[in-house]
Design a protein around this motif. Structure first.
Motif, short mmCIF file in Angstrom:
data_model
loop_
_atom_site.label_atom_id
_atom_site.label_comp_id
_atom_site.label_asym_id
_atom_site.label_seq_id
_atom_site.Cartn_x
_atom_site.Cartn_y
_atom_site.Cartn_z
N UNK A 229 0.83 -1.25 -0.10
CA UNK A 229 -0.03 0.03 0.12
C UNK A 229 0.82 1.36 -0.08
N UNK A 230 1.98 1.43 0.63
CA UNK A 230 2.93 2.56 0.71
C UNK A 230 3.48 2.65 -0.96
N UNK A 231 3.99 1.68 -1.25
CA UNK A 231 4.47 1.76 -2.99
C UNK A 231 3.22 2.25 -3.64
N UNK A 232 2.10 1.78 -3.62
CA UNK A 232 0.95 2.18 -4.33
C UNK A 232 0.52 3.52 -4.14
N UNK A 233 0.51 4.15 -3.00
CA UNK A 233 0.10 5.49 -2.75
C UNK A 233 1.12 6.45 -3.05
N UNK A 234 2.45 5.83 -2.75
CA UNK A 234 3.57 6.78 -3.30
C UNK A 234 3.71 7.09 -4.69
N UNK A 235 3.35 5.97 -5.63
CA UNK A 235 3.39 5.80 -7.02
C UNK A 235 2.23 6.81 -7.65
N UNK A 236 0.87 6.44 -6.94
CA UNK A 236 -0.22 7.47 -7.36
C UNK A 236 0.14 8.83 -7.13
N UNK A 237 0.97 9.27 -5.98
CA UNK A 237 1.48 10.59 -5.55
C UNK A 237 2.41 11.26 -6.70
N UNK A 238 3.10 10.24 -6.81
CA UNK A 238 4.33 10.76 -8.08
C UNK A 238 3.69 10.90 -9.38
N UNK A 239 2.56 9.99 -9.67
CA UNK A 239 2.00 10.43 -10.97
C UNK A 239 1.15 11.75 -10.95
N UNK A 240 0.69 11.85 -9.66
CA UNK A 240 -0.01 13.18 -9.64
C UNK A 240 0.91 14.45 -9.74
N UNK A 241 2.10 14.47 -9.14
CA UNK A 241 2.99 15.19 -9.08
C UNK A 241 3.47 15.73 -10.52
N UNK A 242 3.68 14.49 -11.18
CA UNK A 242 4.11 14.58 -12.90
C UNK A 242 3.21 15.37 -13.61
N UNK A 243 1.88 15.06 -13.41
CA UNK A 243 0.70 15.66 -14.02
C UNK A 243 0.72 17.07 -13.79
N UNK A 244 1.11 17.57 -12.53
CA UNK A 244 1.10 18.85 -12.36
C UNK A 244 1.99 19.65 -12.85
N UNK A 245 3.29 19.11 -13.03
CA UNK A 245 4.55 19.57 -13.66
C UNK A 245 4.31 19.68 -15.08
N UNK A 246 3.44 18.90 -15.65
CA UNK A 246 3.18 18.96 -17.31
C UNK A 246 2.01 19.87 -17.21
N UNK A 247 1.26 20.39 -16.43
CA UNK A 247 0.14 21.31 -16.42
C UNK A 247 -1.03 20.57 -17.05
N UNK A 248 -1.26 19.28 -16.61
CA UNK A 248 -2.54 18.59 -17.02
C UNK A 248 -3.41 18.59 -15.77
N UNK A 249 -4.80 18.97 -16.45
CA UNK A 249 -5.85 18.95 -15.18
C UNK A 249 -5.92 17.71 -14.74
N UNK A 250 -6.34 17.54 -13.47
CA UNK A 250 -6.56 16.24 -12.76
C UNK A 250 -7.55 15.46 -13.61
N UNK A 251 -8.47 15.81 -14.04
CA UNK A 251 -9.60 14.86 -14.69
C UNK A 251 -8.88 14.31 -15.92
N UNK A 252 -8.05 15.19 -16.62
CA UNK A 252 -7.49 14.85 -18.08
C UNK A 252 -6.21 13.80 -17.80
N UNK A 253 -5.85 13.70 -16.77
CA UNK A 253 -4.36 13.13 -16.46
C UNK A 253 -4.45 11.70 -16.96
N UNK A 254 -5.35 11.15 -16.72
CA UNK A 254 -5.13 9.38 -16.86
C UNK A 254 -5.22 9.24 -18.50
N UNK A 255 -5.88 10.16 -19.31
CA UNK A 255 -5.82 9.91 -20.50
C UNK A 255 -4.78 10.53 -21.28
#
Length: 260
Positions: A229-255
């Motif tokens: 669970x720690x790795x899973x949460x950390x991975x999701x947090x890292x992906x969210x941080x990368x999306x913010x760096x790319x300027x992607x809206x949260x709802x469009x990040x997965x696509x």
């Protein structure tokens, strides 16, 4: 990207994980140790000389009291004079039901020792105990409890019969103080079959032993789950941080990540 690991929220998560995993591993190791102790006790009980084996020198009774896992089944020796005799019905041996023949040995110390002189088939007549001073040798056993090892305290038994072998069941039947133990003799008289010594309570591979083994697996699984669970949460947090760096809206990040 992983700077979030230094935030106060993740400090709490990290501390929890660092404490939870060692705790789960410790509890799993402890439960495994309990299982191994039961296995060792079971092996020791099997290898211990029984009443019929006679492979070890008998030890004076007083040196083996009180009865515990180490002294249960050991060959004990006591001297005295036989007194009252009782039958303990409902005892099985080699698939047959009969009775234990229990005779009280009044020792020089002024106490009475229950001595099982053998197993009597149903319908048989119990031989009378020898008179005079005698020395008996047998496997030491702890007093029975109602419900333990399949033994039940039988109510309404005829005079001269006992439901269980214990000081509590004999205290009102004999004038002397009774040992909180009994022995099953090595050599039974003619007409009786020697009773093998039972393993001490808690030394067998019973359900509790395998419960310890099951708990071992559960605690190790908890440790793995916490780490997963720690790795899973950390991975999701890292992906969210990368999306913010790319300027992607949260709802469009997965696509957007799928296109990348």
């Amino acid at each position: 990207m992983y700077r979030f690991l230094l935030t106060p929220r993740w400090w709490g998560i990290n501390v929890f994980v660092l404490l939870a995993i060692p705790f789960c591993l410790f509890m799993g190791t402890w439960q495994l140790g309990r299982f191994e102790d039961r296995v060792d006790s079971h092996r020791s009980a099997e290898q211990r000389p029984s009443a019929g084996a006679g492979r070890a020198a008998a030890v004076p009774l007083e040196e083996l009291l009180p009865v515990d896992k180490e002294t249960s089944g050991r060959l004990a020796e006591a001297s005295g004079r036989f007194g009252k005799q009782f039958l303990v019905p409902g005892r099985e041996l080699d698939g047959k039901t009969g009775s234990y023949v229990l005779t009280l040995l009044h020792t020089d110390g002024g106490k009475a020792l229950p001595v099982v002189r053998g197993w009597l088939p149903a319908g048989g007549a119990a031989p009378a105990p020898p008179g005079g001073e005698v020395t008996v040798t047998g496997a030491l056993q702890a007093s029975e409890n109602a419900g333990s090892n399949g033994v039940r305290a039988a109510g309404g038994l005829p005079e001269g019969q006992l439901g269980i072998i214990s000081a509590a069941s004999l205290v009102n039947l004999v004038p002397d103080e009774v040992y909180d133990a009994w022995i099953t003799v090595v050599d039974s008289p003619s007409g009786l079959v020697p009773v093998p010594a039972a393993a001490a309570a808690g030394t067998g591979l019973d359900l509790k032993a395998f419960q310890n083994l099951g708990y071992t697996g559960e605690w190790f699984a908890f440790a793995g789950f916490v780490l997963f669970m720690w790795f899973r949460l950390a991975r999701r947090e890292a992906e969210a941080a990368r999306d913010r760096e790319l300027g992607l809206p949260a709802q469009d990040a997965p696509e957007a990540r799928a296109r990348v």
